[in-house]
Every structure is written in C-alpha cells, then in structure tokens.
Design an enzyme around this catalytic site. Structure first.
Site, PDB file in Angstrom:
ATOM      1  N   ASP A  63      14.801  -9.106   9.101  1.00  0.00           N
ATOM      2  CA  ASP A  63      13.475  -8.499   9.007  1.00  0.00           C
ATOM      3  C   ASP A  63      13.200  -7.948  10.397  1.00  0.00           C
ATOM      4  O   ASP A  63      12.967  -8.704  11.343  1.00  0.00           O
ATOM      5  CB  ASP A  63      12.436  -9.555   8.619  1.00  0.00           C
ATOM      6  CG  ASP A  63      11.023  -8.983   8.494  1.00  0.00           C
ATOM      7  OD1 ASP A  63      10.757  -7.924   9.111  1.00  0.00           O
ATOM      8  OD2 ASP A  63      10.182  -9.610   7.827  1.00  0.00           O
ATOM      9  N   ALA A  92      12.676   1.616   8.230  1.00  0.00           N
ATOM     10  CA  ALA A  92      11.239   1.907   8.331  1.00  0.00           C
ATOM     11  C   ALA A  92      10.683   2.022   6.921  1.00  0.00           C
ATOM     12  O   ALA A  92      11.425   2.229   5.964  1.00  0.00           O
ATOM     13  CB  ALA A  92      10.984   3.197   9.103  1.00  0.00           C
ATOM     14  N   SER A 142      10.473  11.245  12.328  1.00  0.00           N
ATOM     15  CA  SER A 142      10.203  12.157  11.218  1.00  0.00           C
ATOM     16  C   SER A 142       9.485  13.391  11.751  1.00  0.00           C
ATOM     17  O   SER A 142       8.839  13.338  12.807  1.00  0.00           O
ATOM     18  CB  SER A 142       9.322  11.472  10.166  1.00  0.00           C
ATOM     19  OG  SER A 142       8.816  12.412   9.233  1.00  0.00           O
ATOM     20  N   TYR A 155       1.417   6.112   8.628  1.00  0.00           N
ATOM     21  CA  TYR A 155       2.852   6.404   8.698  1.00  0.00           C
ATOM     22  C   TYR A 155       3.125   7.425   9.802  1.00  0.00           C
ATOM     23  O   TYR A 155       4.019   7.238  10.635  1.00  0.00           O
ATOM     24  CB  TYR A 155       3.345   6.926   7.355  1.00  0.00           C
ATOM     25  CG  TYR A 155       4.793   7.363   7.362  1.00  0.00           C
ATOM     26  CD1 TYR A 155       5.813   6.419   7.455  1.00  0.00           C
ATOM     27  CD2 TYR A 155       5.129   8.716   7.278  1.00  0.00           C
ATOM     28  CE1 TYR A 155       7.146   6.826   7.463  1.00  0.00           C
ATOM     29  CE2 TYR A 155       6.458   9.119   7.284  1.00  0.00           C
ATOM     30  CZ  TYR A 155       7.464   8.172   7.367  1.00  0.00           C
ATOM     31  OH  TYR A 155       8.787   8.576   7.387  1.00  0.00           O
ATOM     32  N   LYS A 159       5.349   6.977  13.310  1.00  0.00           N
ATOM     33  CA  LYS A 159       6.463   7.861  13.645  1.00  0.00           C
ATOM     34  C   LYS A 159       6.207   8.584  14.969  1.00  0.00           C
ATOM     35  O   LYS A 159       7.145   8.827  15.749  1.00  0.00           O
ATOM     36  CB  LYS A 159       6.699   8.867  12.519  1.00  0.00           C
ATOM     37  CG  LYS A 159       7.326   8.239  11.272  1.00  0.00           C
ATOM     38  CD  LYS A 159       8.671   7.612  11.573  1.00  0.00           C
ATOM     39  CE  LYS A 159       9.371   7.089  10.328  1.00  0.00           C
ATOM     40  NZ  LYS A 159      10.711   6.524  10.616  1.00  0.00           N
TER      41      LYS A 159
END
Length: 305
Positions: A63, A92, A142, A155, A159
């Site tokens: 983890d 992720a 991303s 999110y 990133k």
C-alpha cells in the site's frame, strides 16, 4: 520476439503493477531480461504475474500510502537483487464528481495515495541512487496537472503536486551535480486502462471518456526514459495540443473543457456512488487495457446497452 539479454542485470521497481501501465511495463521489461519488483495491494495478481515473469521477478504486497510498506518494498528489492537502477512511481487513483459531494475521508485518502505514495517512493529511490551514484526515478503524472478540470479537482491537485515535486527533485539533482541521477515525470492523456473501474465515482454516471489513448503508447514512453531520461514528457498530440491552446487562452479552453466533461458525464448511463479502490482494492480491472475504446465504439454505432 523480445531480446532477453537487452536489459540483463537492470533492476526496476514498479508500483501499481497489478493492472494498467504498471502491468504492461513489468511484462515488457521482464521480456527484455530485467529484474522486476512488482508492487500493488492485490497480492494474488502480482504473485501470478511474477511467476509468469520468472525467477528474476518478485512481488511485494504494497500500500504505497504506508511508509512501512514502501520501506519493505525497497528493502526487498535490494535484498533480492543487490541494487535498484530504476524506480517507477506509477500507482495512483482518482475521484470524479462534485468536490463538495465527495466525503472528506475519500479526499484525504486520495492525497495519501497519490502524493504521499509518490513522495515515499521518490525518497527511498533517490537516497539509494545517491549512495550508488546513479539511477533513474520516473513519476507518473497527467496532463491535468497543467490543465485542471472540474469534477476532478482533488485528482488534478494531486497530479499537479507530483509534477511540481518531480521538477523540484530534478533541479535538486542538478544543483548537487548528480548528473547520473535522473528524475523524470510523465504526462499522459486519458488512456484506455482499467482506471475507471478503480476510480472513486460520485458523478452519478458511469465514467465513459473518449477519445482515449492506447496504453502501449504510454508504456513505450515510460520505458524509453530508461534509455534516454528527460525531465518531463508530454505524451501524444492531444496532450501537446491541449497544453498549447490552454497556454494561449486559459479561460476559454478551461471553460470549453469543463463543459465537454460535464456533457460527457451527463450523457453516460446512471451509476451508483462508489469509492472505487480508495480504501480497499476491487477485483475488477486486472489487465493492461480497459474497455473504454470498445464502449465508445458501441456508443458511436448506436449499440449502447
């Protein structure tokens, strides 16, 4: 046919190895003769993949949000193979939906996985690389780290943190004169992996996005960084075009992208709320590719179920 001697003696740690990019990276590197260390929470899947890869592969249940798990991952890799040459922080997760509708515990959990997980991996990798004088760290970010989207604010925030962390570490290695230690960050487009099955979804609709990229494009780019490290890589014309247009007209592009995403969500079938794999791994989504492209094709042909 792959050359089993191409990467003989190279040791690579890959997080998120049970599906998606991670699984694809592990399979290709193993076929090319590298030692691979597979990390993910889904023990059975990574143990099966390690067995498929052969004696030069080891699976470590991990983890990434737990520092003790990342320490064990590092120690296992060094104990098994004597060194680590490349560390790929790939694992992720995501959350889609109105920010205020997502439970705080899920928001916090995403930060723990995406940011702390990448931080822990980067720390162990770079400390080891400094001791041995060389190594390559590859962090998966991303395009949304540079072009934030609504309904995925947390999110995009995580990133952006990964992109900034990687840039700072890159500069740190340069300032210290560590030219043989490389820090790379990768910015893919939305890609056809099982990520929608693992994403926390509070949008009220199924996550059906398109057009999506082929995961092999990203896998090839990531592995290419082992041979030719780069500070930052934007993968594909969609990413490059979006970044260029956003730079020229951020307000307009942001508005259009947000409207397009909202329309896509509302056009998809309704779906129950789910925290996805945030708090515990799910059984679904075990391959490199997902079914996003197939679903989009069925929709375009009017065959939507």
């Amino acid at each position: 046919m792959s050359d089993k001697t191409l990467r003989g003696g190279l040791t690579v740690v890959v997080t998120g190895a049970s599906s998606g990019f991670g699984k694809g990276i592990v399979k290709q590197l193993s076929e090319e003769g590298a030692n691979v260390v597979l990390a993910a929470r889904r023990t059975k899947l990574i143990e099966e993949l390690a067995k498929e890869c052969g004696p030069n592969a080891v699976a470590v249940t991990t983890d990434i949000s737990k520092e003790e798990d990342m320490a064990r991952l590092f120690e296992t890799a060094v104990s098994k193979f004597g060194k680590i040459d490349v560390w790929i922080n790939n694992a992720a997760l995501g959350i889609m939906g109105s920010f205020t509708e997502v439970p705080i515990k899920d928001l916090v959990r995403l930060v723990e996985i995406n940011i702390l997980g990448t931080m822990y991996g980067s720390h162990y990798a770079l400390k080891h690389f400094k001791e041995q004088g060389k190594g390559t760290l590859i962090n998966m970010s991303s395009f949304v780290s540079k072009v934030p989207l609504p309904y995925g604010a947390i999110y995009t925030g995580t990133k952006a943190a990964i992109t900034s962390l990687s840039a700072g570490l890159y500069q740190e290695m340069k300032v210290e004169g560590r030219d043989d230690i490389h820090v790379c960050v990768v910015h893919p487009w939305v890609t056809d992996t099982p990520w929608t099955l693992h994403t926390g979804n509070y949008s009220g609709h199924e996550l059906r996005f398109g057009p999506v990229d082929d995961p092999e494009t990203v896998i090839k780019a990531v592995i290419g960084l082992i041979d030719k490290p780069q500070k930052s890589v934007d993968i594909g014309f969609k990413v490059k075009g979006t970044l260029a247009s956003y730079k020229l007209a951020p307000g307009l592009v942001g508005k259009l992208n947000g409207a397009a995403l909202l329309a896509m969500l509302r056009d998809a079938p309704e779906a129950d709320v789910t925290s996805g794999s945030l708090h515990a791994p799910v059984a679904e989504g075990t391959e490199v590719s997902g079914e996003l492209r197939q679903k989009m094709k069925r929709k375009l042909k009017g065959q939507e179920e």
